[in-house]
Design an enzyme around this catalytic site. Structure first.
Site, PDB file in Angstrom:
ATOM      1  N   ASP A  93       0.832  -1.210   0.000  1.00 36.21           N
ATOM      2  CA  ASP A  93       0.000   0.000   0.000  1.00 36.21           C
ATOM      3  C   ASP A  93       0.865   1.259   0.000  1.00 36.21           C
ATOM      4  O   ASP A  93       2.052   1.225   0.341  1.00 36.21           O
ATOM      5  CB  ASP A  93      -0.974   0.004   1.194  1.00 36.21           C
ATOM      6  CG  ASP A  93      -0.286  -0.066   2.554  1.00 36.21           C
ATOM      7  OD1 ASP A  93       0.713  -0.797   2.680  1.00 36.21           O
ATOM      8  OD2 ASP A  93      -0.740   0.625   3.491  1.00 36.21           O
TER       9      ASP A  93
ATOM     10  N   GLU B 110       0.067  -1.303   5.695  1.00 34.67           N
ATOM     11  CA  GLU B 110       1.186  -0.921   6.563  1.00 34.67           C
ATOM     12  C   GLU B 110       1.063   0.541   6.955  1.00 34.67           C
ATOM     13  O   GLU B 110       1.303   0.917   8.100  1.00 34.67           O
ATOM     14  CB  GLU B 110       2.517  -1.163   5.847  1.00 34.67           C
ATOM     15  CG  GLU B 110       3.744  -1.011   6.754  1.00 34.67           C
ATOM     16  CD  GLU B 110       4.307   0.409   6.838  1.00 34.67           C
ATOM     17  OE1 GLU B 110       5.156   0.647   7.698  1.00 34.67           O
ATOM     18  OE2 GLU B 110       3.894   1.291   6.057  1.00 34.67           O
TER      19      GLU B 110
HETATM   20 ZN   LIG Z   1       6.790   2.238   3.970  1.00 36.04          ZN
END
Ligand SMILES: [Zn+2]
Length: 391
Positions: free
Chosen positions: A76, A138
């Site tokens: 992401d 993340e």
């Molecule tokens: Zn990163």
């Protein structure tokens, strides 16, 4: 099996083209990676989220049942909204030896290098397996990697070492801070502001809590310093606040968030207990005398553990060996390394690109960073073939 070979830059261009901003699906990118790996005879295992809109990917090259070296990255990226870009953020664009695009540094550049190295890994007779560990979410609190780690531990041999490829300009990072985010909600009682004693002012109570947080912030700053970090102490910041209804109403609600960037070893539980006992002692009795329904809800919304590899880490030794370096660094941004380390794998952070460009408009990665990462992965392949200890 002889699948297609592409350069890291070509693969990066493909990866950047998938808009995998954290609030969107990453399945397009994941199925591209799955197909690519399948063309090289590498089987992928997916770990979807509950809504089946996103997935992490796990794959292994080399012998099974042997704990290997994992190459870990997130798929992401952060949003581009509100940023002014000189070119389309989702079309990789070259200018002056730099490749511009959202995620080019953080961290599709690393993923592209890993994928570009796959044909080489497959060709070698690896004694130590190399695992690919690609997560989602993340950037919104290392959410996807947690079920992924659990799944790997359940189904297969957990990696002995994990290399997290966040952008470090290919220097070896062996420690980072851990962000902890609290959400506090103060519920008072509304009243006409001319009849203030009938109400409980939630913003006023929040103000007291904020003063206590400011005291904690000062104490953290005065605690023994860790000079490797910049800044060399744990920080505490109130990051968001919201409350009140109208200018003539005693406010019934006030909500705010604060964030602590904890150094390894800082007792985050002590901060939590302190703010709770302050609320209990200094705010609630007085609030409840006027309005028994009033209250203060304090919860930790997200927590990523700080990371400290320790002096004897074999992951750090291996990364230094592969990078041809003898110097380690500490950083203030967080990665998934602390979570891997908590789960029992020695972790280290090293990857191409500069964190200074991460999350910014006109994010880019210098092409020579990709070359340096490819050289690092080439040496990793040779090392894993020999099955040699680092050094
Ligand atoms: Zn990163």
């Amino acid at each position: 099996m002889n699948g297609p070979s592409y350069s890291a830059a070509e693969l990066l261009s493909r990866l950047v083209h998938f808009d995998t901003t954290s609030h969107r699906s990453n399945l397009g990118l994941v199925s591209f990676v799955e197909d690519y790996l399948a063309q090289h005879g590498v089987e992928s295992h997916l770990v979807p989220n509950a809504e089946a809109t996103k997935a992490s990917l796990y794959a292994s090259i080399g012998p099974s049942g042997v704990p290997g070296v994992a190459l870990s990255g997130h798929t992401d990226v952060v949003p581009v909204e509100g940023q002014t870009w000189s070119s389309d953020p989702f079309v990789l664009t070259e200018r002056d030896g730099r490749l511009y695009g959202r995620g080019s540094a953080d961290m599709k550049g690393f993923l592209a290098c890993v994928l570009a190295a796959v044909p080489d890994f497959v060709k070698r007779k690896l004694a130590v397996p190399i695992h690919l560990v690609f997560s989602y979410d993340e950037e919104v609190g290392c959410l996807g990697v947690r079920p992924l780690i659990a799944d790997i531990r359940r189904r297969s041999t957990p990696p002995r070492m994990v290399i997290v490829g966040e952008p470090t300009s290919m220097s070896v990072v062996d420690a980072h801070k851990g962000p902890v985010r609290w959400h506090i909600e103060v519920k008072g009682r509304a009243a006409h502001s001319s009849m203030a004693p009938l109400g409980v002012n939630a913003i006023g109570i929040a103000g007291r809590l904020l003063q206590e947080l400011a005291r904690i912030e000062r104490e953290l700053k005065l605690a023994p310093r860790a000079e490797r970090f910049d800044p060399p102490y744990a920080t505490l910041q109130v990051t968001r606040i919201n409350g009140g209804t109208a200018t003539n109403i005693v406010p019934v609600y006030c909500r705010f968030d604060f964030d602590v960037r904890a150094l390894p070893g800082v007792d985050v539980g002590a901060i939590d207990r302190r703010i709770r006992s302050f609320a209990e002692r200094e705010c609630l009795p007085e609030m409840r005398r006027v309005a028994p329904e009033s209250g203060i809800d304090i919860r930790i919304a997200n927590q990523v553990p700080p990371f400290a590899a320790g002096a004897k880490s074999e992951a750090v030794a291996l990364a230094l060996h592969l990078a041809g370096s003898n110097e380690t660094h500490a950083v203030s941004y967080a990665t998934e390394a602390g979570l891997f380390q908590e789960a029992g794998s020695a972790a280290v952070v090293i990857g191409p690109g500069d964190i200074a460009q991460a999350h910014a408009a006109d994010e880019f990665i210098a092409k020579d960073q990709l070359d340096r990462c490819m050289a690092f992965l080439d040496r990793l392949g040779a090392w894993a073939e020999r099955g040699a200890p680092p050094g």
